[in-house]
Design an enzyme around this catalytic site. Structure first.
Site, PDB file in Angstrom:
ATOM      1  N   ASP A   1     -32.705  13.977   7.722  1.00 31.56           N
ATOM      2  CA  ASP A   1     -32.708  12.635   7.138  1.00 31.56           C
ATOM      3  C   ASP A   1     -31.657  12.552   6.039  1.00 31.56           C
ATOM      4  OD1 ASP A   1     -33.650  10.004   7.005  1.00 31.56           O
ATOM      5  OD2 ASP A   1     -34.964  10.484   5.324  1.00 31.56           O
TER       6      ASP A   1
ATOM      7  N   HIS B   1     -29.493   1.786  -2.262  1.00 33.76           N
ATOM      8  CA  HIS B   1     -30.741   2.551  -2.361  1.00 33.76           C
ATOM      9  C   HIS B   1     -30.585   3.698  -3.360  1.00 33.76           C
ATOM     10  CE1 HIS B   1     -34.391   4.664  -1.217  1.00 33.76           C
ATOM     11  NE2 HIS B   1     -33.690   5.748  -0.940  1.00 33.76           N
TER      12      HIS B   1
ATOM     13  N   ARG C   1     -33.709   8.391 -13.135  1.00 33.76           N
ATOM     14  CA  ARG C   1     -32.829   9.032 -14.126  1.00 33.76           C
ATOM     15  C   ARG C   1     -32.225   7.941 -15.014  1.00 33.76           C
ATOM     16  NH1 ARG C   1     -28.827  10.501 -11.541  1.00 33.76           N
ATOM     17  NH2 ARG C   1     -29.447   9.845  -9.471  1.00 33.76           N
TER      18      ARG C   1
ATOM     19  N   GLU D   1     -39.795   3.895   4.395  1.00 33.88           N
ATOM     20  CA  GLU D   1     -38.346   3.804   4.278  1.00 33.88           C
ATOM     21  C   GLU D   1     -37.821   3.241   5.596  1.00 33.88           C
ATOM     22  OE1 GLU D   1     -36.755   7.604   2.911  1.00 33.88           O
ATOM     23  OE2 GLU D   1     -37.353   7.107   0.847  1.00 33.88           O
TER      24      GLU D   1
ATOM     25  N   GLU E   1     -35.237   2.721   8.223  1.00 35.51           N
ATOM     26  CA  GLU E   1     -34.048   3.486   8.577  1.00 35.51           C
ATOM     27  C   GLU E   1     -33.699   3.270  10.056  1.00 35.51           C
ATOM     28  OE1 GLU E   1     -33.844   7.524   7.267  1.00 35.51           O
ATOM     29  OE2 GLU E   1     -35.276   7.227   5.629  1.00 35.51           O
TER      30      GLU E   1
ATOM     31  N   ASP F   1     -39.448   6.354   7.721  1.00 39.25           N
ATOM     32  CA  ASP F   1     -39.640   7.633   7.035  1.00 39.25           C
ATOM     33  C   ASP F   1     -40.725   7.438   5.969  1.00 39.25           C
ATOM     34  OD1 ASP F   1     -39.355  10.087   5.791  1.00 39.25           O
ATOM     35  OD2 ASP F   1     -37.533   9.518   4.712  1.00 39.25           O
TER      36      ASP F   1
ATOM     37  N   ARG G   1     -44.748   8.930  -2.556  1.00 40.28           N
ATOM     38  CA  ARG G   1     -43.875   9.033  -3.739  1.00 40.28           C
ATOM     39  C   ARG G   1     -44.439   9.948  -4.823  1.00 40.28           C
ATOM     40  NH1 ARG G   1     -39.390   7.684  -1.298  1.00 40.28           N
ATOM     41  NH2 ARG G   1     -39.414   5.558  -0.482  1.00 40.28           N
TER      42      ARG G   1
ATOM     43  N   GLN H   1     -44.000  13.525  -3.621  1.00 39.25           N
ATOM     44  CA  GLN H   1     -42.550  13.776  -3.625  1.00 39.25           C
ATOM     45  C   GLN H   1     -42.037  14.028  -5.045  1.00 39.25           C
ATOM     46  OE1 GLN H   1     -40.353  10.430  -2.046  1.00 39.25           O
ATOM     47  NE2 GLN H   1     -38.364  11.436  -2.241  1.00 39.25           N
TER      48      GLN H   1
ATOM     49  N   TYR I   1     -40.303  17.874  -5.620  1.00 37.64           N
ATOM     50  CA  TYR I   1     -38.958  17.888  -5.026  1.00 37.64           C
ATOM     51  C   TYR I   1     -37.915  18.709  -5.775  1.00 37.64           C
ATOM     52  CZ  TYR I   1     -36.439  14.576  -8.071  1.00 37.64           C
ATOM     53  OH  TYR I   1     -35.800  13.969  -9.110  1.00 37.64           O
TER      54      TYR I   1
ATOM     55  N   LYS J   1     -42.936  13.981   2.678  1.00 41.01           N
ATOM     56  CA  LYS J   1     -42.274  13.324   3.812  1.00 41.01           C
ATOM     57  C   LYS J   1     -42.779  13.828   5.166  1.00 41.01           C
ATOM     58  CE  LYS J   1     -38.656  11.285   1.604  1.00 41.01           C
ATOM     59  NZ  LYS J   1     -38.203   9.904   1.801  1.00 41.01           N
TER      60      LYS J   1
ATOM     61  N   THR K   1     -43.232  10.744  10.632  1.00 36.23           N
ATOM     62  CA  THR K   1     -42.036   9.904  10.725  1.00 36.23           C
ATOM     63  C   THR K   1     -42.173   9.123  12.022  1.00 36.23           C
ATOM     64  OG1 THR K   1     -40.720  11.637   9.654  1.00 36.23           O
ATOM     65  CG2 THR K   1     -39.502   9.892  10.791  1.00 36.23           C
TER      66      THR K   1
ATOM     67  N   THR L   1     -32.724   5.401   3.838  1.00 34.04           N
ATOM     68  CA  THR L   1     -33.264   4.061   3.592  1.00 34.04           C
ATOM     69  C   THR L   1     -32.136   3.037   3.550  1.00 34.04           C
ATOM     70  OG1 THR L   1     -34.914   5.106   2.212  1.00 34.04           O
ATOM     71  CG2 THR L   1     -34.718   2.713   2.042  1.00 34.04           C
TER      72      THR L   1
ATOM     73  N   GLU M   1     -38.453   0.389  -4.159  1.00 33.61           N
ATOM     74  CA  GLU M   1     -37.426  -0.511  -4.700  1.00 33.61           C
ATOM     75  C   GLU M   1     -37.927  -1.952  -4.789  1.00 33.61           C
ATOM     76  OE1 GLU M   1     -34.947   1.384  -1.519  1.00 33.61           O
ATOM     77  OE2 GLU M   1     -33.350   0.553  -2.788  1.00 33.61           O
TER      78      GLU M   1
HETATM   79 MN    MN Z   1     -35.606   8.745   4.230  1.00 39.72          MN
END
Ligand code: MN
Length: 411
Positions: free
Chosen positions: A121, A128, A137, A195, A197, A229, A233, A236, A240, A249, A253, A344, A358
Site C-alpha cells: 500500500d 492526504h 506533526r 481509506e 483507494e 484500506d 487509527r 495505528q 507505527y 491495517k 482490506t 488514500t 481527514e
Molecule cells: Mn492506505
C-alpha cells in the site's frame, strides 16, 4: 430486438456497456462452483462456457475458478481475449451462440476474483499526506516528510486478509494509548476508519534481481479495482513508530469484485500533476516518450448510503507506473496476483477527502449524517466506495463498488 432475454441491448450510456467488460469470478444460482464472469449491463456472462460453446482457444484461460491463469497469460493474451469477448457480445452471429450463458447479476454470488500474492500500500496523494502531517506533526516546518517528493512511500500489507466487496469487517481489537494515558489499554478500536483507494493488479511476473521500469507498467499490470484500506487509527497511532503500519491495517482490506482491464481505460489517461522536485531517472516520467501515467477516476464515498466525499484520482502525485518502478527498483520481483494500493485518494477541497480522519479532522468536526453524527465508524455502518472513468464518446466506464459493513468483534 434480439430474440433472447439477455442484455445485448444495454441502454446507451450504460457504464457497463460493451466498452467496459470488467472481469470477476462468480457462482451461478444454486451452485458453489466458481468461474470467470464478464459483466455486461446488469448481467454476467459465464465466459468459460461461452468460450467452450464457440470453440474458442481461450477456454483454458476463462473456464477457471480464478482470474489467475488469465492474469499470468500476459499483455498480448489480455488484448486478444478482450477482442474476442467484445465480438461475442456485439456481433449478432456470436451473440446468438453465447446468449444462453448469461445470468442476472442479482442472481449470482461474487467472489474474490484472484489469489492475492503480495499486497503493498502506498501514500501517493499530496493532499492526504499534508493533511495527515498537519494533524500528527503540527510543529513540523513542512507537513510532508523530507522523502515524500523523492519517492513513493509504501509498506507491505497482509495479502491473506484482502476480502471481496460485501464481506463484513469485524471491528479489530488491539492496544491503544492516548498521549494523556499513563499506560496502554486493550480493547476494540474506537477510531475505525476507511481509506478510499484504487488497487492495481499485477498479471505478468518479473525476474528476481531485474527492476521493472516505467515503461513496464502496461506489460505487467492487468487492471485496477476499488480498494478500501480499513484502518484502526488508535491502534495505528500507538504501534507505527518506527516500522510503520501493522495491526492497525492488517485485519481487513476490501476490494471490488470487478477488475477493470487497463484496456478499458484508455480515454481516462491523464498527465499527473506537475512535480515540484526533480526526480531520479528511474522515476522521471517527464520525458516525451513516456506516456501519461495518471488516471481520471471519480470516486464516491458513502456511509450508510449518504455520500460524504468525492475524491478525484487525477490529483495523485505519484502514478501507478512510478509505484511499480519504485517497488521493483531494488530487484524485488513481481508475482501474478500482486496487488498494490494507490494510497488514500484526497483532493484539495474538504469534500474530496478519502478518510474520516481527514473529513472530521481527527474527530474534531463530526459529520452530520441523516442517521446521526459520525467521527469514526460505528458498528452496523456500511461504507461503499464507487467510481467511474471517462470512456469512449463520453460514455462512462463503471468501476463498480466496494462495500463493507462494520460488525462488532467477540467480547
Ligand atoms: Mn492506505
Amino acid at each position: 430486438m434480439p430474440p433472447f432475454d439477455v442484455p445485448f441491448d444495454v441502454p446507451e450510456g450504460d457504464p457497463f456497456g460493451p466498452h467496459n467488460l470488467p472481469y470477476g469470478v462468480f457462482s451461478p444460482p444454486g451452485s458453489s462452483d466458481r468461474t470467470v464472469g464478464v459483466r455486461l449491463g446488469d448481467h454476467v456472462l459465464d465466459a468459460g462456457a461461452a468460450a467452450a460453446a464457440l470453440g474458442s482457444p481461450y477456454v483454458s484461460l476463462l473456464a477457471r475458478p480464478s482470474l489467475g491463469p488469465l492474469l499470468a497469460a500476459g499483455r498480448t493474451a489480455w488484448s486478444d481475449v478482450r477482442r474476442a469477448l467484445t465480438a461475442w457480445v456485439t456481433v449478432p452471429a456470436h451473440q446468438e451462440a453465447v446468449a444462453g450463458f448469461f445470468h442476472p447479476l442479482s442472481s449470482v454470488a461474487l467472489h474474490l476474483p484472484f489469489e492475492v500474492a503480495d499486497y503493498v500500500d502506498f501514500y501517493a496523494s499530496e493532499n492526504h499526506a499534508r493533511n495527515v502531517g498537519q494533524m500528527f506533526r503540527p510543529d513540523a516546518a513542512d507537513s510532508l516528510t523530507p522523502n515524500w517528493k523523492h519517492l513513493p512511500i509504501g509498506y507491505h500489507g497482509r495479502a491473506g486478509t484482502v476480502v471481496v466487496s460485501g464481506t463484513d469487517v469485524v471491528r479489530p481489537s488491539g492496544q491503544r494509548k492516548a498521549p494523556s494515558d499513563a499506560s496502554p489499554v486493550f480493547g476494540p478500536s474506537v477510531r475505525l476508519d476507511i481509506e478510499a483507494e484504487v488497487g492495481f493488479v499485477v498479471g505478468t511476473p518479473s525476474e528476481l534481481g531485474r527492476p521493472v521500469g516505467l515503461d513496464g507498467f502496461r506489460e505487467h499490470v492487468f487492471g485496477l479495482c476499488l480498494l478500501n484500506d480499513w484502518s484502526a487509527r488508535d491502534i495505528q497511532a500507538w504501534e507505527y513508530v518506527p516500522l510503520g503500519p501493522f495491526l492497525g491495517k492488517s485485519f481487513a482490506t476490501s476490494v471490488s469484485a470487478w477488475i477493470t482491464p487497463l484496456d478499458a481505460l484508455e480515454e481516462a489517461r491523464v498527465a499527473p500533476p506537475e512535480r515540484t522536485h526533480e526526480l531520479l531517472p528511474y522515476l522521471d516520467d517527464t520525458a516525451s516518450d513516456v506516456e501519461p501515467g495518471g488516471y481520471d477516476l471519480r470516486i464516491s464515498v458513502a456511509v450508510n448510503g449518504h455520500v460524504v466525499s468525492e475524491p478525484p484520482f487525477s490529483t495523485m502525485y505519484w502514478t501507478a507506473a512510478q509505484q511499480l518502478a519504485h517497488m521493483t527498483v531494488n530487484g524485488a520481483s513481481l508475482r501474478t496476483g500482486d496487488l498494490y494500493g494507490s494510497g488514500t485518494v484526497s483532493g484539495p477541497s474538504a469534500g474530496e477527502r478519502g478518510s474520516l480522519l481527514e473529513l472530521t479532522w481527527n474527530g474534531r468536526d463530526a459529520l452530520e449524517l441523516p442517521d446521526g453524527k459520525r467521527t469514526f465508524l460505528e458498528d452496523g455502518d456500511v461504507v461503499t466506495l464507487s467510481a467511474w472513468a471517462p470512456g469512449p464518446g463520453g460514455v462512462r466506464v463503471g468501476l463498480g463498488e466496494v462495500t463493507g459493513r462494520v460488525v462488532p468483534g467477540e467480547v
